[in-house]
Motif scaffolding. Structure first.
Motif, mmCIF file in Angstrom:
data_model
loop_
_atom_site.group_PDB
_atom_site.id
_atom_site.type_symbol
_atom_site.label_atom_id
_atom_site.label_comp_id
_atom_site.label_asym_id
_atom_site.label_seq_id
_atom_site.Cartn_x
_atom_site.Cartn_y
_atom_site.Cartn_z
ATOM 1 N N GLY A 118 7.966 -2.413 5.052
ATOM 2 C CA GLY A 118 6.545 -2.094 4.944
ATOM 3 C C GLY A 118 6.281 -0.620 4.699
ATOM 4 O O GLY A 118 5.195 -0.131 4.975
ATOM 5 N N ILE A 119 7.264 0.092 4.187
ATOM 6 C CA ILE A 119 7.107 1.529 3.912
ATOM 7 C C ILE A 119 7.301 1.783 2.416
ATOM 8 O O ILE A 119 7.950 1.000 1.730
ATOM 9 N N LEU A 172 6.475 -1.263 9.265
ATOM 10 C CA LEU A 172 6.438 0.112 9.745
ATOM 11 C C LEU A 172 5.442 0.982 8.992
ATOM 12 O O LEU A 172 5.478 2.206 9.110
ATOM 13 N N GLY A 173 4.569 0.376 8.224
ATOM 14 C CA GLY A 173 3.648 1.119 7.373
ATOM 15 C C GLY A 173 2.726 2.069 8.113
ATOM 16 O O GLY A 173 2.503 3.195 7.672
ATOM 17 N N MET A 193 5.898 13.889 6.025
ATOM 18 C CA MET A 193 6.254 13.765 4.613
ATOM 19 C C MET A 193 5.196 12.955 3.847
ATOM 20 O O MET A 193 4.771 13.342 2.762
ATOM 21 N N VAL A 194 4.768 11.838 4.422
ATOM 22 C CA VAL A 194 3.780 10.998 3.757
ATOM 23 C C VAL A 194 2.401 11.664 3.780
ATOM 24 O O VAL A 194 1.646 11.536 2.813
ATOM 25 N N LYS A 195 2.096 12.386 4.836
ATOM 26 C CA LYS A 195 0.827 13.127 4.867
ATOM 27 C C LYS A 195 0.802 14.188 3.765
ATOM 28 O O LYS A 195 -0.229 14.428 3.154
ATOM 29 N N PRO A 231 1.038 11.729 -0.266
ATOM 30 C CA PRO A 231 0.449 10.403 -0.011
ATOM 31 C C PRO A 231 0.943 9.287 -0.943
ATOM 32 O O PRO A 231 0.846 8.119 -0.597
ATOM 33 N N PHE A 232 1.476 9.643 -2.113
ATOM 34 C CA PHE A 232 1.977 8.591 -3.011
ATOM 35 C C PHE A 232 3.166 7.850 -2.385
ATOM 36 O O PHE A 232 3.515 6.758 -2.825
ATOM 37 N N LEU A 233 3.759 8.420 -1.341
ATOM 38 C CA LEU A 233 4.866 7.754 -0.645
ATOM 39 C C LEU A 233 4.388 6.659 0.288
ATOM 40 O O LEU A 233 5.199 5.921 0.848
ATOM 41 N N ARG A 234 3.090 6.549 0.493
ATOM 42 C CA ARG A 234 2.514 5.580 1.418
ATOM 43 C C ARG A 234 2.967 4.192 1.032
ATOM 44 O O ARG A 234 3.214 3.307 1.681
#
Length: 189
Positions: free
Chosen positions: A118-119, A172-173, A181-183, A186-189
């Motif tokens: 879920g990541i 784990l989304g 890192m995701v903050k 954001p495209f890594l969301r």
């Protein structure tokens, strides 16, 4: 005789009961939607991971044991080498190419793991759409429908799963979205 009450106290009580019923229905339908999309996400994860495992180990489903990648077989040779449709020349020229084999296998594994955990759902959806559209093109002309097959359906589902944040339920989304890192990206969301 009319059953409509003219008592304001009864209106308020009826209105509150209707609001509570509507809220309960909304919560229930939202939960059902979240879990249904999480289920679809996990089913697609199994689909991608199974294809990866079968090509890697030759479990005898789509890939015979002697054609397994770990036994020197090519995960793309059989499929791409057998393309006969509109894009046969394009796909046949890629069949058995080690770079294409690696890209295909990394794609299957990465998309499958992202869906399972879920990541990275946005990247998984983007890569999955590209892979599925290429596989759809390789299938043209289609046998049973002039345009739609499961490749297109799965591609649209991947986009919906990423947009709906389906990795947050049974995945784990939510945790992933809070990482620095995701903050930052954001495209890594």
């Amino acid at each position: 005789m009319s059953s409509v009450s003219h008592n304001p106290a009864e209106w308020a009580h009826g209105s509150a009961a209707q609001s509570q019923a509507a809220a309960t229905t909304h919560v229930t339908s939202e939960a059902v939607s979240r879990y249904a999309f999480a289920g679809v996400r996990l089913l697609l994860a199994v689909e991608f991971l199974w294809a990866f495992g079968d090509k890697l180990f030759g479990w005898g489903m789509a890939t015979p044991s002697d054609a397994a990648w770990i036994r020197g077989g090519s995960p793309t040779e059989g499929y791409l080498g057998g393309v006969q449709g509109s894009f046969a020349g394009f796909f046949n020229s890629m069949a058995g190419n080690p770079v294409i084999d690696w890209l295909f296998m990394i794609g299957l594994l990465g998309i499958g793991l992202a869906l399972a955990l879920g990541i990275g759902m946005r990247i998984a959806a983007g890569a999955g759409v590209v892979l599925l559209l290429l596989m759809w093109m390789a299938s043209l002309p289609l046998d049973n429908n002039p345009f739609v097959d499961y490749h297109l359906v799965y591609a649209v589902l991947l986009i919906g799963l990423a947009a709906f944040l389906a990795g947050d339920t049974m995945g784990l989304g939510h945790w992933w979205s809070r990482t620095s890192m995701v903050k930052r990206f954001p495209f890594l969301r």
